[in-house]
Design an enzyme around this catalytic site. Structure first.
Site, PDB file in Angstrom:
ATOM      1  CG  HIS A   1      -1.750   1.178   1.402  1.00 39.46           C
ATOM      2  ND1 HIS A   1      -3.120   1.145   1.303  1.00 39.46           N
ATOM      3  CD2 HIS A   1      -1.431   2.467   1.677  1.00 39.46           C
ATOM      4  CE1 HIS A   1      -3.606   2.361   1.505  1.00 39.46           C
ATOM      5  NE2 HIS A   1      -2.595   3.181   1.734  1.00 39.46           N
TER       6      HIS A   1
ATOM      7  CG  ASP B   1      -8.991  -1.458  -2.150  1.00 40.85           C
ATOM      8  OD1 ASP B   1      -9.085  -2.099  -1.078  1.00 40.85           O
ATOM      9  OD2 ASP B   1      -8.510  -0.315  -2.208  1.00 40.85           O
TER      10      ASP B   1
ATOM     11  CG  HIS C   1     -16.426   1.440   5.154  1.00 43.78           C
ATOM     12  ND1 HIS C   1     -15.589   1.082   6.189  1.00 43.78           N
ATOM     13  CD2 HIS C   1     -15.621   1.749   4.102  1.00 43.78           C
ATOM     14  CE1 HIS C   1     -14.324   1.188   5.784  1.00 43.78           C
ATOM     15  NE2 HIS C   1     -14.317   1.584   4.523  1.00 43.78           N
TER      16      HIS C   1
ATOM     17  CG  PHE D   1     -10.115   6.667   2.982  1.00 48.36           C
ATOM     18  CD1 PHE D   1     -10.054   7.582   1.951  1.00 48.36           C
ATOM     19  CD2 PHE D   1      -9.543   6.991   4.210  1.00 48.36           C
ATOM     20  CE1 PHE D   1      -9.420   8.810   2.128  1.00 48.36           C
ATOM     21  CE2 PHE D   1      -8.919   8.211   4.409  1.00 48.36           C
ATOM     22  CZ  PHE D   1      -8.855   9.126   3.368  1.00 48.36           C
TER      23      PHE D   1
HETATM   24  O1  DOR Z   1     -10.233   2.946   0.534  1.00 53.50           O
HETATM   25  C1  DOR Z   1      -9.634   2.100   1.185  1.00 53.50           C
HETATM   26  N1  DOR Z   1     -10.256   1.342   2.102  1.00 53.50           N
HETATM   27  N2  DOR Z   1      -8.309   1.980   1.004  1.00 53.50           N
HETATM   28  C2  DOR Z   1      -7.563   1.189   1.789  1.00 53.50           C
HETATM   29  O2  DOR Z   1      -6.381   1.119   1.576  1.00 53.50           O
HETATM   30  C3  DOR Z   1      -8.172   0.458   2.918  1.00 53.50           C
HETATM   31  C4  DOR Z   1      -9.597   0.226   2.692  1.00 53.50           C
HETATM   32  C5  DOR Z   1     -10.340  -0.231   3.921  1.00 53.50           C
HETATM   33  O3  DOR Z   1      -9.852  -1.152   4.607  1.00 53.50           O
HETATM   34  O4  DOR Z   1     -11.443   0.257   4.176  1.00 53.50           O
END
Ligand code: DOR
Length: 441
Positions: free
Chosen positions: A182, A310, A314, A328
């Site tokens: 990363h 990726d 959430h 993020f």
């Molecule tokens: O947007 C992201 N979310 N980038 C990351 O590197 C980690 C990830 C997360 O674990 O939520």
């Protein structure tokens, strides 16, 4: 032969990057979980009329976050597995930024065991590079490797110390494993929410330049050269990172890279549509059009060999916070295959065979796996995809607990209709089938 289960997939176009085969009008038989050598006479089979569909073996998404243990309101291994099956995926490599961080052999085994118990997707654990992903002390890569860790990453955070990264690359080399990077310079990126460009300026949000990523990619490419260790750049998203990658290739270093679908389909301009809704908040951030074009060109010429979602689910409440506070991440498992078709195959940047390398042989090589392709006796891990179907992304249809995606409302091209793991359907016409699944080892 009475208790054998057989499925005949008829009239299908087989696209098998593992064996470099792209062949129309095929008939593929699955008997007792494995690919049969040829159509079998006198055996009653369930027949799937797959005319017009693509059959792609073992799609592997090598960058997902399943949040278990610790953050099961965001995703669990069960819900993540369902999301994978829904997305046409039969294997995933799960990132170790769980709570606690997956930095011990016991946790690596636990994640693997939970994946097996669910049985919908091959869950390949990744271990942390440093204890607690704190960037201070090297984790026990050797014992995690013995327990089944397929690679190591502090993903979500960079390995800020060059000394630690050097040690990690040397250690991984001795194990025949890989460090997944990363790449981000925290002294530049701290507090940043967006790419440092037009939209950040207009919206008054703090931002990070591409240099933050590229400088770390250059550092780690040089360390890969120094140590001979294998380095994989996660979610590459900066033009100068591509220069570093080209340098590494020219030098013959063991450096690979992956691109995320949102960096190929979207740019920072999508913030005009979403405004301050943190659905667009992702790390690395959405970039300008010039970078998007450079990434597509790099994939087209083979510099980038992997696409990975990726998948970062959430909870809706977390993403409902202001842009500054929301986490993020984009929930990507259920759109990654369609994104690959939409961004790269449909516009003709890559043939279907080359395109699917990004989610088959590409990640297989990075993680040191050896799936043989659709040859006789191989476990029947596959997806049947309708390449023509256009569909509108509605996160309410996701099996993932994370509905956070800025692809919401977009029309994508190509849709997985069936997913099969070890010869059993894990998804059938859009419905995940998770009862009674068992593994063929
Ligand atoms: O947007 C992201 N979310 N980038 C990351 O590197 C980690 C990830 C997360 O674990 O939520």
């Amino acid at each position: 032969m009475r208790d054998e289960t057989a499925i005949a997939i008829r009239g299908v176009r087989v696209i098998d990057p593992y064996r470099h085969i792209d062949s129309e009008q095929e008939e593929v038989w699955v008997v007792n979980g494995r690919i049969a050598p040829e159509p079998i006479k006198n055996l009653e089979a369930k027949v799937i009329d797959a005319r017009g569909l693509w059959l792609v073996p073992r799609l592997l998404d090598m960058h997902v976050h399943f949040r278990e243990p610790g953050q099961t309101w965001k995703e669990t291994i069960a819900t993540g597995s369902r999301a994978a099956a829904h997305g046409g995926i039969t294997a995933v490599a799960v990132m170790p930024n769980t709570v606690p961080v997956t930095d011990t052999p016991e946790l690596v085994e636990w994640v693997q065991m939970r994946g097996r118990a669910m049985g919908l997707v091959d869950v390949l654990p990744l271990g942390a590079v440093s204890v607690g992903s704190q960037g201070q002390e090297l984790a026990d890569l050797g014992r995690m490797h013995e327990s089944g860790a397929r690679g190591f990453s502090d993903d979500g955070k960079p390995v800020a110390s060059a000394r630690l990264m050097r040690a990690a690359l040397s250690y991984a080399k001795s194990l025949g494993s890989v460090i997944i990077d990363h790449a981000e310079d925290p002294s530049l990126s701290e507090g940043a929410l967006l790419h440092e460009g037009r939209m950040a300026h207009r919206m008054g949000l703090s931002a990070v330049p591409e240099v933050s990523e590229a400088s770390m990619v250059w550092r780690d490419v040089l360390l890969a050269g120094l140590t001979g260790g294998a380095l994989h750049i996660a979610h590459i998203s900066a033009q100068d990172s591509l220069e570093a990658l080209a340098y590494a290739k020219a030098k013959g270093y063991a450096v690979t890279a992956e691109v995320a679908p949102h960096h190929l389909l979207l740019t920072e301009s999508v913030l005009e549509q979403w405004g301050y809704d943190p659905v667009t908040k992702v790390n690395p951030p959405l970039r300008p059009e010039k970078t998007r074009q450079a990434l597509i060109a790099a994939v087209a010429k083979g510099l980038i060999g992997v696409m990975a979602s990726d998948h970062a689910p959430h909870h809706a409440d977390e993403k409902a916070q202001p842009y500054t506070d929301a986490p993020f991440g984009i929930s990507g498992l259920e759109t990654v295959v369609s994104s690959l078709i939409t961004a790269l195959i449909a516009p003709g940047h890559l043939t279907p065979l080359k395109g699917f390398e990004l989610m088959t042989t590409g990640p297989d090589q990075v993680l040191g796996l050896r799936y043989p392709g659709l040859c006789a006796g191989a476990p029947a891990d596959l997806a049947l995809i309708d390449p023509e179907r256009r569909w509108r992304v509605d996160p309410q249809d996701f099996y993932s607990l994370g509905h956070n995606t800025p692809l919401s409302g977009m029309t994508l091209i190509g849709q997985p209709l069936f997913t099969m793991v070890n010869g059993r359907f894990s998804m059938r016409e859009g419905e995940v089938v998770d009862a009674g699944i068992s593994q063929v080892s």
